[in-house]
Design a protein around this motif. Structure first.
Motif, PDB file in Angstrom:
ATOM      1  N   ILE A  64      16.110  -5.364  62.799  1.00  0.00           N
ATOM      2  CA  ILE A  64      16.777  -4.428  62.909  1.00  0.00           C
ATOM      3  C   ILE A  64      14.760  -3.644  61.232  1.00  0.00           C
ATOM      4  N   VAL A  65      14.703  -3.045  61.385  1.00  0.00           N
ATOM      5  CA  VAL A  65      13.521  -2.911  61.393  1.00  0.00           C
ATOM      6  C   VAL A  65      13.741  -1.512  60.025  1.00  0.00           C
ATOM      7  N   THR A  66      13.488  -1.592  58.565  1.00  0.00           N
ATOM      8  CA  THR A  66      13.284  -0.315  58.090  1.00  0.00           C
ATOM      9  C   THR A  66      11.841  -0.320  57.589  1.00  0.00           C
ATOM     10  N   ILE A  67      11.739   0.723  57.701  1.00  0.00           N
ATOM     11  CA  ILE A  67      10.246   0.534  57.609  1.00  0.00           C
ATOM     12  C   ILE A  67       9.767   2.265  56.954  1.00  0.00           C
ATOM     13  N   ILE A  68       9.786   2.213  55.113  1.00  0.00           N
ATOM     14  CA  ILE A  68       9.151   3.278  54.243  1.00  0.00           C
ATOM     15  C   ILE A  68       7.942   3.370  53.961  1.00  0.00           C
ATOM     16  N   GLU A  69       7.763   4.990  54.385  1.00  0.00           N
ATOM     17  CA  GLU A  69       6.388   5.708  53.837  1.00  0.00           C
ATOM     18  C   GLU A  69       6.353   5.818  52.411  1.00  0.00           C
ATOM     19  N   THR A  70       5.585   5.250  51.761  1.00  0.00           N
ATOM     20  CA  THR A  70       5.282   5.996  49.603  1.00  0.00           C
ATOM     21  C   THR A  70       4.232   6.885  49.869  1.00  0.00           C
ATOM     22  N   ALA A  71       4.207   7.220  49.056  1.00  0.00           N
ATOM     23  CA  ALA A  71       3.098   8.301  48.160  1.00  0.00           C
ATOM     24  C   ALA A  71       2.022   7.739  48.398  1.00  0.00           C
ATOM     25  N   GLY A  72       1.005   8.351  48.517  1.00  0.00           N
ATOM     26  CA  GLY A  72      -0.873   7.609  48.172  1.00  0.00           C
ATOM     27  C   GLY A  72      -0.992   8.302  47.120  1.00  0.00           C
ATOM     28  N   ASN A  73      -0.247   9.479  46.248  1.00  0.00           N
ATOM     29  CA  ASN A  73      -0.984  10.093  45.078  1.00  0.00           C
ATOM     30  C   ASN A  73      -0.696   8.637  43.553  1.00  0.00           C
ATOM     31  N   LEU A  74      -1.319   8.341  43.095  1.00  0.00           N
ATOM     32  CA  LEU A  74      -1.593   7.539  41.960  1.00  0.00           C
ATOM     33  C   LEU A  74      -0.365   7.876  40.941  1.00  0.00           C
ATOM     34  N   ARG A  75       0.082   9.475  40.922  1.00  0.00           N
ATOM     35  CA  ARG A  75       0.917  10.650  40.201  1.00  0.00           C
ATOM     36  C   ARG A  75       1.950   9.874  39.861  1.00  0.00           C
ATOM     37  N   PHE A  76       2.623   9.548  41.631  1.00  0.00           N
ATOM     38  CA  PHE A  76       3.915   9.161  41.747  1.00  0.00           C
ATOM     39  C   PHE A  76       3.966   7.612  42.066  1.00  0.00           C
ATOM     40  N   LEU A  77       2.935   6.806  41.361  1.00  0.00           N
ATOM     41  CA  LEU A  77       2.772   5.425  41.027  1.00  0.00           C
ATOM     42  C   LEU A  77       4.526   4.847  40.833  1.00  0.00           C
ATOM     43  N   SER A  78       5.164   4.962  39.973  1.00  0.00           N
ATOM     44  CA  SER A  78       6.333   4.175  39.319  1.00  0.00           C
ATOM     45  C   SER A  78       7.068   4.491  40.575  1.00  0.00           C
ATOM     46  N   VAL A  79       7.126   5.548  41.195  1.00  0.00           N
ATOM     47  CA  VAL A  79       8.128   5.523  42.292  1.00  0.00           C
ATOM     48  C   VAL A  79       7.878   4.677  43.894  1.00  0.00           C
ATOM     49  N   THR A  80       6.345   5.105  43.777  1.00  0.00           N
ATOM     50  CA  THR A  80       5.848   3.272  44.989  1.00  0.00           C
ATOM     51  C   THR A  80       5.954   2.579  44.430  1.00  0.00           C
ATOM     52  N   LYS A  81       6.073   1.678  43.458  1.00  0.00           N
ATOM     53  CA  LYS A  81       5.996   0.927  43.543  1.00  0.00           C
ATOM     54  C   LYS A  81       7.661   0.207  43.012  1.00  0.00           C
ATOM     55  N   SER A  82       8.475   0.944  43.670  1.00  0.00           N
ATOM     56  CA  SER A  82      10.087   0.511  43.189  1.00  0.00           C
ATOM     57  C   SER A  82      10.321   0.274  44.470  1.00  0.00           C
ATOM     58  N   TYR A  83       9.840   0.416  46.140  1.00  0.00           N
ATOM     59  CA  TYR A  83      10.053   0.104  46.794  1.00  0.00           C
ATOM     60  C   TYR A  83       9.047  -1.651  46.967  1.00  0.00           C
ATOM     61  N   PHE A  84       8.417  -1.468  46.016  1.00  0.00           N
ATOM     62  CA  PHE A  84       7.774  -2.953  47.032  1.00  0.00           C
ATOM     63  C   PHE A  84       8.783  -4.174  46.903  1.00  0.00           C
ATOM     64  N   HIS A  85       9.764  -4.551  45.957  1.00  0.00           N
ATOM     65  CA  HIS A  85      10.285  -5.370  46.044  1.00  0.00           C
ATOM     66  C   HIS A  85      11.228  -5.825  46.898  1.00  0.00           C
ATOM     67  N   LYS A  86      11.523  -7.604  47.583  1.00  0.00           N
ATOM     68  CA  LYS A  86      12.172  -7.666  48.482  1.00  0.00           C
ATOM     69  C   LYS A  86      11.389  -6.977  50.158  1.00  0.00           C
ATOM     70  N   SER A  87      10.332  -7.206  49.930  1.00  0.00           N
ATOM     71  CA  SER A  87       9.804  -6.393  51.340  1.00  0.00           C
ATOM     72  C   SER A  87       8.935  -7.403  51.880  1.00  0.00           C
ATOM     73  N   ASP A  88       8.984  -7.873  52.996  1.00  0.00           N
ATOM     74  CA  ASP A  88       8.200  -8.571  53.888  1.00  0.00           C
ATOM     75  C   ASP A  88       7.283  -8.420  54.659  1.00  0.00           C
ATOM     76  N   GLY A  89       7.052  -7.092  54.252  1.00  0.00           N
ATOM     77  CA  GLY A  89       5.519  -6.907  55.266  1.00  0.00           C
ATOM     78  C   GLY A  89       5.611  -4.966  54.516  1.00  0.00           C
ATOM     79  N   PHE A  90       3.766  -5.687  54.292  1.00  0.00           N
ATOM     80  CA  PHE A  90       3.212  -4.111  54.045  1.00  0.00           C
ATOM     81  C   PHE A  90       2.458  -3.574  54.979  1.00  0.00           C
TER      82      PHE A  90
END
Length: 217
Positions: A64-90
């Motif tokens: 079961i693979v959950t794929i998450i899109e993140t914002a490419g704009n660095l203004r939203f970096l704090s939100v983007t980084k919150s998705y990184f933890h416990k990720s298996d792949g980027f």
């Protein structure tokens, strides 16, 4: 057999193809969404079944693979980084018509490394987005060889170049199958160097698409 859960995060500059990929997967998984219960547009889960070798025996393993899109704009970096933890792949994406999106790959890798625990195990896959070639006179500014060489240099899996906008869901799913299998192999101890050598020899098909619609001449 119980399913293995994987979390994959799409990262890269704005316009690098992340939204196109997540929308393609979403449309394939849920082609007629209920307007009362529309799926989140920034994440989607997909069920896969791969042939995995365990203790010398090949068997089918559900994922079961959950794929998450993140914002490419660095203004939203704090939100983007919150998705990184416990990720298996980027999935590191860049647009082959946008040199800066390619040059910024190192920046995104550093952000990941600065954000997650240094003992975390994960794999990174570099993907070239080709769908904008020809649109509004856009031309390629990054070659396929440059993409492969950067993957080798930075110890990334080379995910190939893909016209995701014009790929059908079946081909997108096959591509995700390949990526998930490669991530699984890395988690099992396979070296990225070995995986890339196999890719370069053409034993992993990542560029051909069986159901790309024909374009009008």
């Amino acid at each position: 057999m119980s399913a293995i859960n994987y979390k994959l995060v799409l990262i890269g500059n704005y316009g690098s193809g992340k939204t196109t990929l997540i929308n393609k997967i979403s449309q394939g998984v849920n082609p007629t969404p209920n307007p009362i219960n529309i799926l989140e547009t920034d994440r989607i889960s997909i069920n896969l079944e791969l042939n995995i070798e365990k203790n010398g025996v090949k068997e089918k393993q559900p994922f079961i693979v959950t794929i998450i899109e993140t914002a490419g704009n660095l203004r939203f970096l704090s939100v983007t980084k919150s998705y990184f933890h416990k990720s298996d792949g980027f999935l590191l994406m860049y647009d082959i018509t946008d040199r800066k999106s390619f040059d910024d790959i190192e920046m995104w890798i550093n952000i990941v490394k600065e954000t997650i625990n240094e003992n975390s195990k994960y794999a990174m896959i570099l993907i070239g987005f080709t769908s904008r070639v020809g649109e509004d006179n856009q031309e390629r500014t990054v070659t396929g060889e440059e993409g492969y060489e950067k993957a080798e240099k930075l110890n990334l899996i080379w995910g190939g170049e893909h016209d995701i906008k014009n790929m059908c869901f079946d081909d997108i799913k096959k591509l995700i199958n390949v990526y998930v299998k490669e991530i699984y192999d890395v988690m099992a101890g396979e070296s990225i160097e070995t995986i890339n050598k196999i890719i370069k020899l053409g034993k992993v098909k990542k560029g051909k698409s069986s159901c790309v619609p024909k374009k009008n001449k």
